[in-house]
Enzyme design. Sequence first.
Site, PDB file in Angstrom:
ATOM      1  N   HIS A  21      18.110  42.051  35.807  1.00  0.00           N
ATOM      2  CA  HIS A  21      16.641  41.717  35.465  1.00  0.00           C
ATOM      3  C   HIS A  21      16.813  41.022  34.137  1.00  0.00           C
ATOM      4  O   HIS A  21      17.438  40.074  33.629  1.00  0.00           O
ATOM      5  CB  HIS A  21      16.377  42.930  33.826  1.00  0.00           C
ATOM      6  N   ARG A  71      16.977  49.397  41.083  1.00  0.00           N
ATOM      7  CA  ARG A  71      16.461  50.510  41.813  1.00  0.00           C
ATOM      8  C   ARG A  71      16.351  51.141  43.128  1.00  0.00           C
ATOM      9  O   ARG A  71      16.015  52.231  43.646  1.00  0.00           O
ATOM     10  CB  ARG A  71      14.547  50.856  41.580  1.00  0.00           C
ATOM     11  N   HIS A 116      22.389  45.070  30.453  1.00  0.00           N
ATOM     12  CA  HIS A 116      21.384  45.254  29.732  1.00  0.00           C
ATOM     13  C   HIS A 116      20.491  44.952  28.847  1.00  0.00           C
ATOM     14  O   HIS A 116      21.132  45.537  27.629  1.00  0.00           O
ATOM     15  CB  HIS A 116      20.184  46.204  31.107  1.00  0.00           C
ATOM     16  N   TYR A 164      18.478  57.231  39.454  1.00  0.00           N
ATOM     17  CA  TYR A 164      17.649  56.198  40.731  1.00  0.00           C
ATOM     18  C   TYR A 164      18.609  55.155  40.836  1.00  0.00           C
ATOM     19  O   TYR A 164      20.067  55.208  40.389  1.00  0.00           O
ATOM     20  CB  TYR A 164      16.597  55.493  39.382  1.00  0.00           C
ATOM     21  N   THR A 166      21.337  52.306  40.981  1.00  0.00           N
ATOM     22  CA  THR A 166      20.977  51.636  39.871  1.00  0.00           C
ATOM     23  C   THR A 166      22.316  50.135  40.626  1.00  0.00           C
ATOM     24  O   THR A 166      23.242  50.345  42.156  1.00  0.00           O
ATOM     25  CB  THR A 166      21.740  51.767  39.289  1.00  0.00           C
ATOM     26  N   THR A 167      22.170  49.424  40.786  1.00  0.00           N
ATOM     27  CA  THR A 167      22.706  47.900  41.020  1.00  0.00           C
ATOM     28  C   THR A 167      24.385  48.444  40.666  1.00  0.00           C
ATOM     29  O   THR A 167      25.218  48.203  42.013  1.00  0.00           O
ATOM     30  CB  THR A 167      22.716  46.612  40.378  1.00  0.00           C
ATOM     31  N   ARG A 168      24.932  49.168  39.716  1.00  0.00           N
ATOM     32  CA  ARG A 168      25.949  49.649  40.133  1.00  0.00           C
ATOM     33  C   ARG A 168      26.733  50.644  39.848  1.00  0.00           C
ATOM     34  O   ARG A 168      27.782  50.898  40.666  1.00  0.00           O
ATOM     35  CB  ARG A 168      26.491  49.681  37.799  1.00  0.00           C
ATOM     36  N   GLU A 178      23.389  49.048  27.655  1.00  0.00           N
ATOM     37  CA  GLU A 178      22.074  49.029  27.428  1.00  0.00           C
ATOM     38  C   GLU A 178      21.876  48.819  25.594  1.00  0.00           C
ATOM     39  O   GLU A 178      22.412  49.789  24.747  1.00  0.00           O
ATOM     40  CB  GLU A 178      21.118  49.658  27.471  1.00  0.00           C
TER      41      GLU A 178
END
Length: 313
Positions: A21, A71, A116, A164, A166-168, A178
């Site tokens: 992000h 997502r 994040h 969801y 996730t990118t990872r 986070e």
Amino acid sequence: MTSCHLAEAPIKKVAIFGGTHGNELTGVFLVKHWLENGAEIQRTGLEVKPFITNPSAVKKCTRYIDCDLNRIFDLENLGKKMSEDLPYEVRRAQEIYHLFGPKGGEDSYDIIFDLHNTTSNMGCTLILEDSRNNFLIQMFHYIKTSLAPLPCYVYLIEHPSLKYATTRSIAKYPVGIEVGPQPQGVLRADILDQMRKMIKHALDFIHHFNEGKEFPPCAIEVYKIIEKVDYPRDANGEIAAVIHPNLQDQDWKPLHPGDPMFLTLDGKTMPLGGDRTVYPVFVNEAAYYEKKEAFAKTTKLTLNAKGIRCSVH
């Protein structure tokens, strides 16, 4: 006795993602620094790659360009035929998948740390996607212990409908990091220091594991998502109440039935219903207004991990 320890393959390739992000600046700042000078993230025998995941969003200091990169790592999006008509983040997701995946592939990355920030008062948070992953529970236990007395919470997003893509998630071991509270587009020194320490302890754990250190069975407290709560809305779908002052900044604290959740402009309090105590997270997160999420309810539970050791030693 080593016989009671699970033998896990050594960790060879680690990626650290910043800028998934583009307006969450701690990860962006750290990754850009490590790209210039990566000495502090290097460990013997380990390939550690810092990487800016969404450079266009970083350049504009916005969460995303066309859609949320964190997502869309599902088979449908990753399998779409590449073209200029695809949303920017879907094209970027496919590029990232080819660079770092596929999950379990011969050249794929063992661990991806995705950095994040949140505007919510969540402190240091580790995001876990699989409650049965002994290696990650052991790692999170090590990070939590190393950070003490600074609290570090574990958010378990394992859920049949709320989890969801996730990118990872393309790594064998996906780790979400986070840290908040921090406004979007802002850098805070305390938040920066906390995230930097979390990565240091995580890499130290991997190094100790690869060197043959045995980790005995352990247990960690986690907060498992059970429901996402939207703001109260009027007939036009507009927000009709705000987070109650008693709930604001109270992430991870117990919210009991009858406790206030929302407050309307005319002073009406809307309390938590039901008969169970929950633990709210991502309370009043700025990025989740568009997702219609005022906060997420979690339940607190304990996860146990078996002892582990590296199979090479």
